[in-house]
Each structure stands twice: as structure tokens, then as C-alpha cells.
Design a protein around this motif. Sequence first.
Motif, PDB file in Angstrom:
ATOM      1  N   TYR A  49      -1.473  61.943 -28.620  1.00 33.11           N
ATOM      2  CA  TYR A  49      -1.586  61.098 -29.812  1.00 33.11           C
ATOM      3  C   TYR A  49      -2.307  61.820 -30.953  1.00 33.11           C
ATOM      4  CZ  TYR A  49      -2.190  57.014 -32.738  1.00 33.11           C
ATOM      5  OH  TYR A  49      -2.131  56.140 -33.802  1.00 33.11           O
ATOM      6  N   THR A  68       1.708  52.458 -32.141  1.00 37.49           N
ATOM      7  CA  THR A  68       2.281  53.318 -33.183  1.00 37.49           C
ATOM      8  C   THR A  68       3.340  52.596 -33.990  1.00 37.49           C
ATOM      9  OG1 THR A  68       1.875  55.248 -31.789  1.00 37.49           O
ATOM     10  CG2 THR A  68       3.433  55.532 -33.609  1.00 37.49           C
ATOM     11  N   GLY A  81       3.585  59.757 -37.275  1.00 39.10           N
ATOM     12  CA  GLY A  81       3.848  58.645 -36.363  1.00 39.10           C
ATOM     13  C   GLY A  81       5.195  58.794 -35.680  1.00 39.10           C
ATOM     14  N   ARG A  93      -0.570  62.969 -34.287  1.00 40.57           N
ATOM     15  CA  ARG A  93      -0.309  62.129 -35.473  1.00 40.57           C
ATOM     16  C   ARG A  93      -1.296  62.411 -36.602  1.00 40.57           C
ATOM     17  NH1 ARG A  93       0.341  55.483 -35.617  1.00 40.57           N
ATOM     18  NH2 ARG A  93       1.344  55.402 -37.688  1.00 40.57           N
TER      19      ARG A  93
END
Length: 622
Positions: free
Chosen positions: A80, A202, A322, A83
Motif C-alpha cells: 500500500y 482504496t 490509487g 500509493r
Amino acid sequence: MISEKRVESLRRRYGKRKAAAPSGFRRHGPGAVREKTKRPGDTREVIRRLFGYLEADRAGMLIAFLCVIVGTVTNLGGAYMLRPIINTYIVPIAGGKGDPAGLARALCLMGAVYLVSVLANFAQAKIMLNIAQKALRNIRNDLFGKTLELPLRFHDTHTKGDLMSRFTNDVDTIGMMLSSTLVQLFSGVLSLVGTLALMLYTSITLSVVTLVMIPVMMKAGAMVASRSRKYFSAQQSALGALNGYIEETVHGQKVVKVFVHEEIAKEEFGYLNDDLKDKQIYAQFFGGIMGPVMGNLSQMNYGLTACVGGLLCLLRGFDVGGLTVFLNFSRQFARPINELSMQISNVFSALAGAERVFQLMDELAEEPDAEDAFIPEPIRGDVVVDHVVFGYNPEKPVLHDISLYAKPGQKIAFVGSTGAGKTTITNLINRFYDIQSGTISIDGVDIRKIPRAVLRKNIAMVLQDTHLFTGTVRENIRYGRPDATDEEVEEAAKTASAHSFIRHLPNGYDTLLEGDGSNLSQGQRQLLNIARAAISKAPILILDEATSSVDTMTERHIEEGMDRLMADRTTLVIAHRLSTVRNANAIMVLEHGRIIERGDHEDLLAAKGRYYELYTGATELE
């Protein structure tokens, strides 16, 4: 080509056995209790019992699963982090602005997170490997212990190769599941849940697109899994059958060659081998097809998500970071499903192996000793068989109203045609089988009230079939009494007339025997068995055609030794050569499970009955 009749015979001999133990058996393994039996084939029951072997390492299991959680969380967290890195550093740099130093720091931080994930995964793999091996050790201990507790009836009706397959192939498949598959399943489920949570965080819209494929994947997986379970169970049974045939054929190579049975053996092996091949094809196909099916569905999902995500970036201002992270999660979301599906074959193979292992553990052991059992001290060897009726199948007796007695120091001989019941009588005295009616007593005590271990310790047997263990000559003789001294070992060998040939072996009593004493002649192996009985000092001696495999000259050499061996012992002799029973105190002539004549040698000859016919017709019974 192998005939249909032979095929049917092979199916009967090596077909899958499903023997559920009756209720009330004593389970083996952790948490063993006396309770109502559940069928070993019940998947939930098999899993419960497998987990019972892991309970001893609860702390290790907890640490391993904590490591799995840490590894999974850090892996998802590292993914993650792309992002903010893309949105904060990559996109501005592409536009001519940005912070290269900040990008370097962010990448280092992401690398540190992934390093934690790697270390956590390494730790859990090592811990689970130790836990799994300990569990396998306990399973093998319980399995071997149960094998030693099983009655002779079980070993008479099951192939050694199939039993060996349960110790090796089946236990190995269990080990594979416990050491890796179990953790991978937990990690896969955790990754699935974590990935789904991050996907929803997300983009809910893209998550809906991805989740549409989940019911399709689950339906496809369920269809394949339902068939895999059946075929993997059949594969393990076929593997046990093939191992059983290999063991029998290799062990009986001399018989195979004598009767020129090689081609037939090849055909029969080919049939069992083809049967295993067919079942393995189905098992491996349905076990291996899960991955490709899930992989293709995953690719479809990935392509659909990328199209929708691109439109969201163009029309709704969805950030590039994203979209990148979500596409990564989309692929990562399918990966746990793929991994879980790929582990299905290992799970089903292990459950099939565990079912076979627990089937053996659930076999009924010999009945426990009677609560009022006691040890008559010392046992002198006064044997009385009173109106005994017995049948291996209770509905078909093979012994009818057998009565006889043997006083301490007496020699009682049994003669008769093959199948008359001679060996059966000695098996009953040892309590290898229990009688249906009548009594057998030693020194006035019913043998059912004497602990089996004590009873058999006081009975020495020399069988027609010799068996020596891997070890030295001295160790094989000492098998009859482990605490015997070296001097007693040599004295026993002299008693059996084995001392002379032992001295001429390369290392004498320290010569190593392998392969059931294959470097000795049949007669020499039998002499060692006689020495083993001599050293036991048991007051009761059973000779089951003990000299049938010894040539006439060797027999003459051991006659004096046998006389010394039988001195002051109650001896029961099953005679192959009638010349060996002439000096018996009493001779029992059996036919069809009944004693039809009894008396000493001279009396029976004078009666001119069945014994007279046997003795004058031939000095050996065929």
C-alpha cells in the motif's frame, strides 16, 4: 494378458479396506479417551485428530501464527505504501517537480517493511517445521506402538507392504501439510481478508467490480475440490496396494523363480501399477486444474478492473497511485485464492493419508489383561488343555473338544496331516488367539488370568520359519533374554550345537547379520533360533516343526542339543519328521481338528491305527 479371474483375485487381495473400529475403542494419540467411535473417513474427525498432535506445541503454534500475521500485515502495508510514494514523489518528478531525497527515504522505509515481512516468514517456516516434525514423530510412535499391540489375527490378514506404506507415504503427506500447507492456508485466508479490506479502503467502486468474480471462483473451486477428495483417497489406497505387492514379491523371490512366475508377476504388477497410474492421473488432474482455473479467472478479473479503473482516472479524477495500488491488490487478491487452490491437492492427499493412518490406529488391540490377572510364581510348566473348541471364524470351528495335559519336564508331540490343527493348539497356549469354549491352564491357573507378557515370557518358541534381526549373532541370541551375559550366550549356542559354526564366522559371535541372516544357511539360521529359545530359560518350550528346514546330517548334530534344551522343560513338539517324536512321553494324532489317537510311540504302533499308517508309509509328513 492377465485373466479376468486373476484381476478379480487382485482386487480382493489388494482392494481398499474400510474397517471402522467398533464403538468403545481406545484411541491412540493425544487426548486419547474411551468414547463412541467416529468413522475415520469423517473429514472433520480426521482434522480434529490431526490437530490433537499439534496441541503439545501450542506456544510454538501461537508464535508461528503471530509471525504469519506480522508477515502478512507488513507485506500488505509495503504494497500500500506505493500509493503515497507514487502520488507524492513519482508524479511530481514526472512533472518536473519533486523530492528525490524524500523518494529515497520512502523507498528505504518500504524496503525495511518488506524485510520485516521476510524475517517473519522465515521464522514461522522454521517454527512450523519443528512443530510438524515433532507431531510426525508422535504419530509414528503411536502407529508403531499400535502395530505391536495388534493381535496376530490382524497381521495374518494384512500385507506388510500396505502397513509400510502407511508409515512412509501416508505419514509423509501428513508432514507436508503440517509443515507448510497449514500455514499457507492461514496466510492465504489472512491475505485475502487484508487485501479485500485495503481494496475497499482504496476504491469501493473497483472493489465491487472485483468482488463480482468471487462467487464464480468459489463455485469453480468447490466443483473441483469435491472430486479431488475422492480421487486422492483412491490414490493412497492404490499406492498401498502396489507397495504390498512389491513387498510380497521381493520377499518371495525364490518362490517366484522356482515356479517361473516372473511373467505373471510382471502382469500382476502392471495391473496394479496401471490402476495406481489411472487414479493418480485423476487425483493430480483435479488437484492441479484448480490453479489454472483460478489463474484464468484472476486474469479476467484483472483486465476488467484495469479497464474500469482507467475510466475512473479519466472521468472521476481517481489518483494514479490509487489505481496502481488497486491493480496490484487485484492481482494479489487472486494470488491467495490461487495458492489456496494449489494447496487443495496437498490437503486432500494428507487427509487421505491421515484416514489410512487412523484406520490402523483404530484397529482393536489385544484385549487387556483380566482385572483379576495375577502372576503364578514360579511357573513350573504344568499345561492342561480341557475340552477346547476354537475356530478362526467362530462359526467354523477348526478344533473340536481338544483335551490333553503335559506335566513339567514331559515331551508331548503332535502329528497329523497338514491343516489338522497342530499349530493352532500352540497358538492358543500362547494366547495369540482366545478360545471359544473350554479352558487352558498352566500350573492350575487359567491362562486368561495370567498377564500376556508373563505368559509369553515363560514360553519359548522355535518356529519353522526362521527370523533374524539386523545385528550381531550375539545380539540375535540374546534377543531371547536381553540381560544374558556373554558366557550365557555361548552356553546357549553350545546347547543348540551352534557354537561350532559360529566360531568359524568372520567375527565369531560379533559377526553382523543382515537381510534376515542371508549370509547364513537355512540350517544355521534355525540353530540360532534354537539358541535364542535356549537362553530364554522359559519352562515351556514349543517346537513348531523346528527341524523341518534342517538337513538330516545337521539334524543329527542338534539332536543331543535339543535333548539338553528340552531337559526339565515342558515341551510341545509339532512333528514334521516322525522319527523325531519316538522318544516323546505322549503323541497326539490329530485329524480334522480332533485327537483321534494318543499314546507313546510303541503303543501307537501296536494299535496299528492312523499313526501306524503314517509311520510305516513315510517318515515325513507332506
